[in-house]
Design a protein around this motif. Structure first.
Motif, mmCIF file in Angstrom:
data_model
loop_
_atom_site.group_PDB
_atom_site.id
_atom_site.type_symbol
_atom_site.label_atom_id
_atom_site.label_comp_id
_atom_site.label_asym_id
_atom_site.label_seq_id
_atom_site.Cartn_x
_atom_site.Cartn_y
_atom_site.Cartn_z
ATOM 1 N N HIS A 26 0.831 -0.996 0.027
ATOM 2 C CA HIS A 26 0.069 -0.056 -0.037
ATOM 3 C C HIS A 26 0.914 1.057 -0.178
ATOM 4 N N GLY A 27 0.974 1.941 -1.285
ATOM 5 C CA GLY A 27 1.997 2.927 -1.457
ATOM 6 C C GLY A 27 3.189 2.399 -1.072
ATOM 7 N N PRO A 28 4.276 3.048 -0.182
ATOM 8 C CA PRO A 28 5.679 2.715 0.092
ATOM 9 C C PRO A 28 5.812 1.749 1.124
ATOM 10 N N GLN A 29 4.571 1.253 1.680
ATOM 11 C CA GLN A 29 4.581 0.369 2.796
ATOM 12 C C GLN A 29 4.404 -1.014 2.216
ATOM 13 N N VAL A 30 5.399 -1.941 2.754
ATOM 14 C CA VAL A 30 5.075 -3.213 2.256
ATOM 15 C C VAL A 30 4.978 -4.308 3.305
ATOM 16 N N ARG A 31 4.370 -5.193 3.572
ATOM 17 C CA ARG A 31 4.308 -6.367 4.482
ATOM 18 C C ARG A 31 4.317 -7.746 4.057
ATOM 19 N N ALA A 32 5.099 -8.473 4.555
ATOM 20 C CA ALA A 32 5.050 -10.015 3.994
ATOM 21 C C ALA A 32 4.915 -10.994 5.500
ATOM 22 N N VAL A 33 3.897 -11.854 5.577
ATOM 23 C CA VAL A 33 3.690 -12.571 6.412
ATOM 24 C C VAL A 33 3.681 -14.010 6.189
ATOM 25 N N LEU A 34 4.691 -14.798 7.036
ATOM 26 C CA LEU A 34 4.691 -16.263 6.673
ATOM 27 C C LEU A 34 3.828 -17.036 7.518
ATOM 28 N N LEU A 35 2.769 -17.814 6.954
ATOM 29 C CA LEU A 35 2.077 -18.717 7.435
ATOM 30 C C LEU A 35 2.484 -19.889 7.701
ATOM 31 N N GLU A 36 3.098 -20.613 6.591
ATOM 32 C CA GLU A 36 3.631 -21.827 6.782
ATOM 33 C C GLU A 36 5.001 -22.054 5.879
ATOM 34 N N GLY A 37 5.808 -22.849 6.499
ATOM 35 C CA GLY A 37 6.991 -23.156 5.656
ATOM 36 C C GLY A 37 8.180 -22.367 5.973
ATOM 37 N N ALA A 38 8.899 -21.918 4.952
ATOM 38 C CA ALA A 38 9.884 -20.933 5.151
ATOM 39 C C ALA A 38 9.952 -19.877 3.897
ATOM 40 N N ALA A 39 10.518 -18.813 4.043
ATOM 41 C CA ALA A 39 10.614 -17.772 3.054
ATOM 42 C C ALA A 39 11.885 -16.636 3.431
ATOM 43 N N GLU A 40 12.472 -16.365 2.288
ATOM 44 C CA GLU A 40 13.650 -15.312 2.520
ATOM 45 C C GLU A 40 12.910 -13.975 2.181
ATOM 46 N N ILE A 41 13.316 -12.792 2.625
ATOM 47 C CA ILE A 41 13.166 -11.384 2.116
ATOM 48 C C ILE A 41 14.497 -10.957 1.693
#
Length: 338
Positions: free
Chosen positions: A207-222
């Motif tokens: 939303h505009g310049p705001q970014v959010r990532a939420v991990l629910l299961e497994g694994a992820a890299e930012i």
């Protein structure tokens, strides 16, 4: 057999096919066999692409149609690599199968391979844009089996090819239940960040310049979108936030809130009204205006439908000394009750 050995076997098979093509040894039966081999596994198409470039740049295939081990090791051939991903912007189409006119050896290897690669990519690349309205909550299953759940006011672009899968999220929010493939990484790019799947279910919002990532299961890299540098690795229940190009902040995610958002609801737990106002605008496109800035201190709790802002405001007015009205332009004004 290890994955490395399996990759090598596929690369060797691709090399043998290209040798047969170069020697003009594919009759109609051979063409059908090649097509069947290509469509059997996306890694076969990726192998043809990599082996072709290895052949044309270094002569890495011998007269028997096998990869020379010394040059294979030197080039570090793999079936998926960021550095070898081709660039292509044409939209997906599914042309009917038609026999390929194979060029004789005298026509030149480069021409032959160009014909082959154009044919390979025509049916192996797909691209699509997805746009949702304010109150839409759409579920899409991609060609690789990945499931996307799109929130309202979401716009994203998906590209899938034999060497990778990429989503560019321009705005909005989406949940991804990713079909994990070692040889075709899944990336979501939003703002200055890249979220890379490691066998995952996660959400990304922009939303505009705001970014959010939420991990629910497994694994992820930012990762940093420009450099590819790994910034943080998420574990289930964590979220990463970034404003513009500021630092990435890790915190515990409100998983219940994420689930509510995907179901078309807004869930607030003792949140100041001043924070509710921009979220309503981001989720629905509806503007809430506070006649008195001090009203922003009102604490809001509860679960509300995003397609019923009037119901949300009516519930708020029953709990707090406020009134509300809708302007001619569609904005909602919130004032202190007199």
């Amino acid at each position: 057999m290890t994955s490395t050995d399996n990759d090598q076997a596929i690369l060797e098979a691709a090399a043998a096919w290209l040798r047969r093509i170069h020697q003009g040894g594919l009759d109609p039966d051979g063409q059908r066999d090649l097509r069947a081999w290509l469509v059997a596994d996306t890694r076969h198409v990726a192998a043809m692409d990599l082996v072709t470039r290895a052949w044309t740049t270094s002569g890495a295939i011998d007269d028997k149609g096998t990869l020379r081990p010394d040059l294979t090791r030197a080039r570090g051939l793999r079936l998926a690599d960021d550095r070898t991903r081709p660039h292509r912007t044409t939209r997906w189409r599914a042309p009917p199968w038609r026999p390929i006119t194979w060029m004789p050896p005298a026509a030149g290897l480069a021409t032959t391979l160009a014909v082959v690669l154009v044919w390979l990519w025509n049916g192996a690349v797909s691209e699509a844009d997805y746009v949702t309205a304010a109150h839409d909550h759409t579920q899409v299953t991609l060609s690789d089996g990945t499931v996307m759940r799109l929130g309202g006011l979401t716009h994203l672009h998906v590209r899938i090819d034999p060497l990778g899968r990429r989503v560019d999220l321009a705005q909005g929010e989406a949940e991804f239940q990713v079909t994990h493939e070692v040889l075709r990484p899944f990336h979501v790019l939003a703002g200055a960040l890249e979220v890379r799947d490691l066998g995952t279910r996660f959400t990304v919002s922009a939303h505009g310049p705001q970014v959010r990532a939420v991990l629910l299961e497994g694994a992820a890299e930012i990762r940093d979108r420009d450099t590819g540098q790994v910034l943080v690795s998420l574990v289930p229940g964590q979220q990463a936030d970034q404003d513009g190009r500021g630092p990435v902040r890790l915190s515990k995610a409100n998983v219940a809130q994420v689930a509510a958002r995907q179901d078309g609801r807004m869930l607030f737990d003792d949140v100041p009204l001043a924070q509710v106002v921009p979220e309503v605008a981001a989720r629905t496109g509806i503007v809430l205006r506070l006649d008195d800035p001090a009203l922003g201190a009102i604490r809001v709790s509860g679960s509300y439908r995003v397609d019923d802002i009037a119901g949300f405001l009516a519930a708020l007015a029953r709990l707090h000394p406020i009134t509300w009205r809708q302007d001619a332009n569609g904005d909602y004004r919130i004032a202190r009750r007199r």
